[in-house]
Motif scaffolding. Structure first.
Motif, PDB file in Angstrom:
ATOM      1  N   ILE A   9       0.865  -1.182   0.000  1.00  0.00           N
ATOM      2  CA  ILE A   9       0.000   0.000   0.000  1.00  0.00           C
ATOM      3  C   ILE A   9       0.901   1.231   0.000  1.00  0.00           C
ATOM      4  O   ILE A   9       1.857   1.315   0.773  1.00  0.00           O
ATOM      5  CB  ILE A   9      -0.907   0.006   1.242  1.00  0.00           C
ATOM      6  CG1 ILE A   9      -1.792  -1.251   1.240  1.00  0.00           C
ATOM      7  CG2 ILE A   9      -1.761   1.263   1.306  1.00  0.00           C
ATOM      8  CD1 ILE A   9      -2.535  -1.478   2.550  1.00  0.00           C
ATOM      9  N   VAL A  58      -3.652   1.171  -3.447  1.00  0.00           N
ATOM     10  CA  VAL A  58      -3.583  -0.214  -2.987  1.00  0.00           C
ATOM     11  C   VAL A  58      -3.177  -1.105  -4.157  1.00  0.00           C
ATOM     12  O   VAL A  58      -3.876  -1.168  -5.172  1.00  0.00           O
ATOM     13  CB  VAL A  58      -4.934  -0.679  -2.410  1.00  0.00           C
ATOM     14  CG1 VAL A  58      -4.822  -2.094  -1.848  1.00  0.00           C
ATOM     15  CG2 VAL A  58      -5.414   0.293  -1.333  1.00  0.00           C
ATOM     16  N   GLY A 103       0.445  -0.197  -6.841  1.00  0.00           N
ATOM     17  CA  GLY A 103       0.012   0.817  -5.870  1.00  0.00           C
ATOM     18  C   GLY A 103       0.325   2.218  -6.355  1.00  0.00           C
ATOM     19  O   GLY A 103      -0.498   3.139  -6.219  1.00  0.00           O
ATOM     20  N   TYR A 147      -7.997   1.380  -5.446  1.00  0.00           N
ATOM     21  CA  TYR A 147      -7.537   0.005  -5.624  1.00  0.00           C
ATOM     22  C   TYR A 147      -7.152  -0.228  -7.084  1.00  0.00           C
ATOM     23  O   TYR A 147      -7.958  -0.003  -7.996  1.00  0.00           O
ATOM     24  CB  TYR A 147      -8.635  -0.983  -5.233  1.00  0.00           C
ATOM     25  CG  TYR A 147      -9.047  -0.898  -3.784  1.00  0.00           C
ATOM     26  CD1 TYR A 147      -8.480  -1.753  -2.845  1.00  0.00           C
ATOM     27  CD2 TYR A 147      -9.994   0.033  -3.361  1.00  0.00           C
ATOM     28  CE1 TYR A 147      -8.854  -1.681  -1.511  1.00  0.00           C
ATOM     29  CE2 TYR A 147     -10.370   0.119  -2.033  1.00  0.00           C
ATOM     30  CZ  TYR A 147      -9.802  -0.745  -1.114  1.00  0.00           C
ATOM     31  OH  TYR A 147     -10.174  -0.662   0.203  1.00  0.00           O
TER      32      TYR A 147
END
Length: 532
Positions: free
Chosen positions: A180, A269, A287, A304
């Motif tokens: 992340i 993410v 990420g 995401y």
């Protein structure tokens, strides 16, 4: 903000370079001097980061100034302004300690390149000066420097198996996890000032405590991108559970950072890895890519990677670019903006390209419009419009910002085109009249001629009547009837043949127009012409 000193005994060169730097770096503070002696006195009394100096100057020339400056303050970055004939002086200047040189006449592209190099060098030296100080300050809850360095190497894919195994003895990594990346939206939040290290430690602790509720986590700052924090988060097999639960935790974390540190953060993410040694670098890359797409989705949230609809184009070329060109040439702002909106919709209908690719495509599209105008009207665009396309467009941080600037550029371009046309209208009207004389026998209409000369038909109609005192159709009829009178003098030309030869497909309509203009029919005109 850097302080720049420009030294040249030619005022016009000083003004030109000053204006160029101000347009490229509005926050720079710029001073000038007309010779080396005046420049050195300024350096002794004022802080100077960058020195642009001519070579050949009275009293103290550029080479002497370089030597004096370097002896007084070796950290000043010196750029030589050299004419082609004095190139050997520029080479000597480099040997004396000048940072770089630029040949006259200078241009914005070269100056921007030099400023980027100087900026990079200053930052590199600044970073080096602070490195020893930073290493002496221990971060609260910090990872040992050696292991944090190796974690950076892991996510960039440059760690050796020996280093990885050594690191895992201290910080074991499970086989399943996700990388992340948290990005502070203002890249200046964490500069190289050691005073920020305590704050960074507190933020790392806050991130670690927040994400530990999802699984075991390791948190560290990127060494070369201090505005980004990375978390390697271990997860179990319930990846769907992670997605459902972590958004709320991410939002709480973003809110806490904003409230406690007055900083806005975006979270990218990555994808789940199943082998940290081989795949953590892929998750990290994803990420970072997710962060880029805040350009479309918005910042200050969690993004995401596997939920992004990413498309890859070799080149972004809209099918309706010609329509945009015609609307600009016709100075129809509303239509041009509508077409540009359609172009954005077309480029994004299947998903999101890389933001930089989209910006490059839009910049290329706008440059094509300018090129067409410059060729067609032999004109140039303003410096402001040029800066908007070549600089400001590439600084857009969101799709909304890009669209707004693009629409404004189109409107400004049409305004400049209107001004250009108003100056060239008499010439254009003469070109149109010449065209009518050469093509009167064809099916001429106001719409077809307006399209050919890139005018709105209504605008051309008013302009033509104002310039010639007759409307367009009347002028065409006068030319055709004039040609018809000449042809009627030849008895071998039939009236219906003459009608077609001067552009009338209907002989009856030709006779009607001829009688209106001449007061008699074509045959009557032929009869009286013979008697004369």
């Amino acid at each position: 903000m850097y302080r720049v000193l420009i030294v040249d005994d030619e005022p016009i060169h000083v003004r030109g370079l000053t204006n160029m730097i101000r347009s490229l770096r509005p926050d720079y503070y710029i001073s000038d001097a007309s010779n080396g002696e005046e420049a050195f006195e300024h350096i002794k009394c004022n802080h100077v980061d960058i020195l642009f100096t001519d070579v050949k100057m009275p009293i103290i020339d550029g080479l002497q100034l370089i030597e004096s400056t370097k002896a007084y303050n070796k950290e000043i970055k010196i750029v030589i302004l050299s004419a082609y004939g004095y190139f050997e002086y520029a080479q000597k200047a480099i040997r004396c300690g000048a940072f770089d040189y630029i040949l006259k006449p200078v241009n914005g592209e070269k100056v921007d390149e030099i400023l980027k190099k100087v900026d990079g060098k200053i930052k590199e030296e600044h970073k080096g000066r602070n490195e020893s100080t930073k290493l002496r300050i221990q971060l609260n809850n910090a990872l040992p420097e050696y292991y944090e360095h190796n974690l950076n190497k892991l996510i960039f894919g440059v760690i050796s198996i020996h280093e990885f195994e050594e690191m895992c003895k201290q910080f074991p990594l499970s086989d399943r996890g996700v990388v992340i990346v948290l990005q502070f939206n203002s890249h200046n939040e964490f500069n190289e000032d050691p005073g920020n290290i305590e704050v960074k430690g507190k933020i790392k602790k806050m991130i670690g405590e927040s994400l530990n509720s999802l699984g075991k986590t390791i948190v560290f700052f990127l060494q070369d991108e201090t505005y980004r924090v990375v978390s390697i988060l271990e997860i179990n097999d319930k990846i769907d559970y992670l997605k459902k639960e972590c958004t709320e935790i991410f939002n709480d974390l973003l809110r806490s950072i904003r409230e406690n540190f007055q900083m806005d953060v975006t979270i990218g993410v990555g994808t789940v890895y199943k082998n940290p040694f081989n795949e953590a670098k892929v998750s990290f890359k994803h990420g970072k890519t997710a962060l880029e797409y805040g350009f479309y989705i918005g910042y200050d949230k969690a993004i995401y990677y596997d939920e992004l609809n990413i498309i890859r184009h070799e080149q972004l070329i809209p099918d309706n670019e010609t329509d945009l060109t015609n609307s600009v040439l016709n100075m129809d702002k509303a239509l041009a903006i509508d077409i540009m909106e359609d172009i954005f919709d077309i480029l994004l209908k299947d998903g999101y390209p890389k933001p930089q690719q989209l910006i490059n495509g839009i910049a290329g599209l706008l440059k094509n419009q300018i090129k067409t105008i410059m060729i067609r009207f032999k004109s140039h665009i303003s410096k402001k419009l040029e800066a908007d396309i070549n600089i400001n467009l590439f600084q857009c941080n969101s799709l909304k910002e890009l669209k707004g600037l693009t629409y404004r550029i189109i409107e400004d371009l049409i305004d400049e085109l209107a001004e250009t046309k108003s100056c060239k209208n008499p010439i254009i009207i003469e070109e149109i009249k010449k065209y009518i004389h050469q093509h009167y026998m064809e099916d001429l209409s106001l719409d077809s001629v307006a399209k050919l000369f890139y005018f709105n038909p209504a605008y051309l109609s008013n302009l033509f009547k104002t310039s010639t005192q007759v409307n367009f159709s009347q002028y065409v009829n006068e030319i055709r009837i004039c040609k018809a009178r000449e042809m009627l003098k030849d008895a071998n030309n039939k009236v219906y043949e003459i009608s077609r030869m001067v552009g009338y497909r209907d002989a009856k309509y030709f006779i009607k127009i001829f009688k209106k203009e001449c007061g008699m029919t074509p045959n009557e005109y032929r009869y009286f012409s013979k008697r004369e």
